[in-house]
Design an enzyme around this catalytic site. Structure first.
Site, mmCIF file in Angstrom:
data_model
loop_
_atom_site.group_PDB
_atom_site.id
_atom_site.type_symbol
_atom_site.label_atom_id
_atom_site.label_comp_id
_atom_site.label_asym_id
_atom_site.label_seq_id
_atom_site.Cartn_x
_atom_site.Cartn_y
_atom_site.Cartn_z
ATOM 1 N N ASP A 1 0.887 -1.124 0.073
ATOM 2 C CA ASP A 1 0.084 0.128 0.250
ATOM 3 C C ASP A 1 1.059 1.313 0.014
ATOM 4 O O ASP A 1 2.116 1.092 0.251
ATOM 5 C CB ASP A 1 -0.971 -0.109 1.242
ATOM 6 N N TRP A 2 0.209 2.270 -0.240
ATOM 7 C CA TRP A 2 1.192 3.648 -0.636
ATOM 8 C C TRP A 2 1.708 4.171 0.853
ATOM 9 O O TRP A 2 1.280 4.614 1.653
ATOM 10 C CB TRP A 2 0.205 4.691 -1.094
#
Ligand code: BGC
Length: 746
Positions: free
Chosen positions: A228-229
């Site tokens: 995920d970012w």
């Protein structure tokens, strides 16, 4: 590009190039290596429409169709419909040169307060898994890629980057991981996005147990994992654990980290755990790069650049919304027939149709309920409340007057954007104060009042007994206006079912008191008792149960028949359920099949959803639905054996149009009895029923004497075997260990 061509290519890459490939080029694309013809591919959020943006993605994205978010799509209970939505998103991906859609998300809804619940499907892993599989198959049928996210246990927003989720092995397997297992095995997503949070101490982004042992070795996942970012804590350890692509990528920083780990330098970032030796081999790097490049080349080659029909997609968004919205209550006020309708609420003109955060689509054509209702009958509008100021009550008087002058009132209300979003959780389940007061005052003057709710997660309904109808529209996507209007006026017959339980009070929900946790950790103390499993076990009547949803027709469940009266645990079972549409209009019904173990050896839910099917039945007609159960439908996760186990005996199958089932049938499942191997911690009393208990006792007594057997005969002590050493003093620990090994054939 073939596997061997990719292998040859990888061998020509420098370590520097390999390390840079394992990070994003920027927030929305992968790194290219032009000298070797390695292309870059584009990524875009997801999950209910494309959100192609520049930079970090705060501004407006390229316009795309906004389909119903997961919260509503799940209520369709229709894998085929989910596939249709996926296919349309896949077509838009091709049109907009997007190779990977960042979705679907299928974390389990643990609490109604989860800020991102609208992006997730259900509290139930079977429903969640099937709808996710539908979306994945749909998108991939158009040769675009998918990312199943956020793996795993990202069921809250509070402290999501660091929170440590304490979850039992059994709850993980039966609930939180099960929701991923089915879509991974059935739909084979291109990639998986690991979650930000930690599970039992380890960051998902660097958990070998999660990303390799379970995902690849057990489930056979063949794609690649992306972070995920900003989820990466220790990059080198992530590579070791099975995280191929870091997004959005930290450029030089983590590239160096990877190179250092290969070249024997020091890994400087925090939290490398004991199993990771701060070193990576070139083989590990090659494996990661190969997995990534296999997907990159495959997706690049599948680019069609084909344009698509956005008007057709709008129509699909309307259809999906209509087949998903849930009619919660109807005393006969719906469908609307004739007369004049007071349409009240700012959401009638400014509908809330999607949630906030990374999934926000720049929708092409949002329709408003008021405009669409006006096409079906006479309406008069009053704003009633402000979405920007939830204390403002100055508009109530006009709404009450309008309602009193009409034949009925439809109040369109719900949670304003500021109440729920990615990034934060709700603190309560209430609608804004001004909306509650509005409803209260309107129903006093207009008893024929219908509520339409636009929200991403359950709300408390103090008005439930006072109104004549409630339509749960959730977040309807861009076709929200048409869908609500068609359902209210009976152009379409409602057929959505709740994918989550609506509790009467927040205090009733299973995570209450343990959500969102504190001091960096949260205890999933309810274990496997998530959603309806909890309410049923504790006999807490919900406001609306899981699977509930009304129709303008009625269905009678006639019969449940089994292909066999008894099965062996590895045999499949066919369950045929017959039902009749006893009303006067055609309608779709979701046939739900639950399984209960009659005399479990471990604590088990009252029942669990194992299969379902949506079917159209014409008025007056009878139909039969066939559902299949397999071993897993009867199994539970044994966390001492670390395996799925079936406890042979009687089970009850329950079928109906909601979790309150009307048909039941018993079945006997024959399973191999299983016993845990004897070990130092086996209790002496457990030996009695253990198949090797007698043999063990004989060997033990040969050393300690027969009076030991006599001594414990009538007491069956709850002591672990190791206590024999101190209690009877005639055997050493190594000798006892030898007997145990001998018994276990070691
Ligand atoms: C979200 C992801 C999303 C990513 C890119 C993250 O903050 O958790 O779901 O795909 O941002 O926008």
């Amino acid at each position: 590009m073939t596997k061997s061509e990719i292998k040859a290519l990888v061998s020509r890459l420098t370590l520097e190039e390999k390390a840079s490939l394992l990070s994003g080029k920027d927030a929305w694309s992968t790194v290219a290596v032009p000298r070797l013809g390695i292309p870059s591919i584009n990524l875009s959020d997801g999950p209910h429409g494309l959100r192609q943006c520049n930079g970090l993605g705060w501004g407006d994205s390229v316009p795309a169709t906004c389909f119903p978010p997961a919260v509503l799509l799940a209520c369709s209970f229709d894998e085929e419909l989910a596939k249709k939505q996926g296919a349309a998103i896949g077509e838009e991906a091709q049109d907009q040169n997007v190779q990977i859609v960042l979705g679907p998300g299928n974390n389990i809804k643990r609490s109604p307060l989860g800020g991102r619940n609208f992006e997730y499907f259900s509290e139930d892993p079977v429903l969640s898994g099937h709808i996710a599989a539908g979306v994945i198959e749909g998108i991939q049928s158009k040769k675009a890629g998918t990312t199943l996210k956020h793996f795993a246990c990202n069921s809250q927003e509070n402290e999501r980057f660091v929170i440590d989720e304490h979850v039992s092995e059994r709850a993980l397997r039966e609930i939180y991981l099960a929701s991923y297992e089915y879509p991974v095995k059935k739909a084979r997503p291109t990639s998986i996005m690991c979650a930000y949070n930690r599970i039992n101490g380890d960051y998902c982004s660097q958990s070998k147990w999660l990303l390799t042992d379970i995902l690849r070795d057990e489930w056979g996942f063949k794609g690649f994992v992306m972070s995920d970012w900003g989820a990466v804590d220790n990059r080198a350890q992530g590579v070791y654990a099975g995280l191929e692509l870091e997004m959005p990528g930290t450029g030089e920083e983590n590239k160096r980290e990877i190179i250092n780990a290969v070249e024997g330098g020091r890994v400087t970032l925090p939290s490398a755990d004991k199993k990771f030796k701060n070193k990576l081999t070139m083989r590990q790097i090659d494996k990661a790069v190969t997995r990534l490049l296999e997907a990159v080349f495959a997706l690049h080659e599948k680019k069609t650049g084909k344009s698509c029909d956005y008007e057709k997609h709008h129509a699909a968004a309307v259809q999906i919304a209509k087949e998903s919205m849930v009619l919660l209550k109807n005393t006969g006020a719906l469908p609307i027939k004739g007369g004049k309708t007071a349409v009240i609420g700012e959401m009638a003109v400014k509908p809330r149709y999607q949630g906030g955060g990374s999934s926000r689509v720049n929708a092409i054509n949002v329709t408003a309920p008021l405009d669409e209702m006006a096409k079906h009958g006479e309406v008069e509008y009053s704003r009633g409340y402000s979405l920007d100021d939830d204390k403002e009550t100055g508009m109530i008087a006009d709404a009450v007057k309008t309602a009193a002058e009409c034949d009925r009132a439809v109040i369109i209300c719900g949670l304003p954007d500021s109440y729920e979003s990615e990034g934060y959780d709700r603190r309560h389940m209430n609608l804004p104060e001004n909306q509650l007061r509005l409803i209260d005052e309107v129903v006093r003057k207009q008893p024929n009042t219908i509520i339409v709710l636009c929200n991403g997660s359950p709300v408390a309904m103090p008005f439930v007994g006072k109104v004549n109808g409630i339509l749960e529209a959730y977040l309807g996507g861009e076709g929200v206006g048409e869908a609500i209007a068609d359902l209210l006026y009976g152009v379409s017959n409602p057929c959505g079912k709740l994918a989550e339980t609506f509790p009467q009070y927040l205090e009733h929900n299973p995570s209450f008191g343990n959500f969102p946790g504190e001091n960096g950790h949260v205890d999933y103390s309810e274990g496997i008792y998530v959603g309806y499993r909890w309410y049923e076990k504790h006999n807490i009547p919900p406001l609306f149960p899981f699977g509930h949803g009304l129709s303008y027709t009625s269905f009678r469940y006639d019969d449940i028949e089994l292909s066999k009266t008894g099965i062996d645990e590895n045999e499949d079972l066919e369950v045929r359920i017959t039902l009749t549409n006893t009303g006067s209009v055609d309608g779709k019904e979701v046939v739900q099949l639950y399984v209960k173990e009659n005399s479990p050896v471990v604590s088990r839910p009252e029942k669990e959803l194992k299969a379902f099917k949506k079917i159209m039945i014409k008025a007056g007609e009878t139909a039969t639905v066939t559902l299949k159960l397999d071993r897993r439908s009867f199994a539970y996760w044994d966390d001492t054996l670390h395996q799925w186990k079936v406890n042979g005996g009687k089970f009850t199958l329950l079928a109906g149009g909601s979790s309150i089932c009307s048909l039941t049938k018993e079945i006997t499942v024959n399973a191999e009895p299983f016993f845990k191997p004897i070990n130092m911690y086996t209790l002496i009393c457990e030996l009695k029923n253990h198949p090797k208990g007698e043999e063990f006792m004989n060997k033990l007594c040969a050393v300690v004497g027969d009076d030991f057997r006599e001594g414990i005969k009538n007491t069956d002590p709850q002591w672990p075997l190791r206590t024999i050493v101190s209690m009877c003093g005639k055997i050493t620990l190594p000798r006892l260990a030898d007997i145990i090994d001998d018994i276990n054939g070691k």
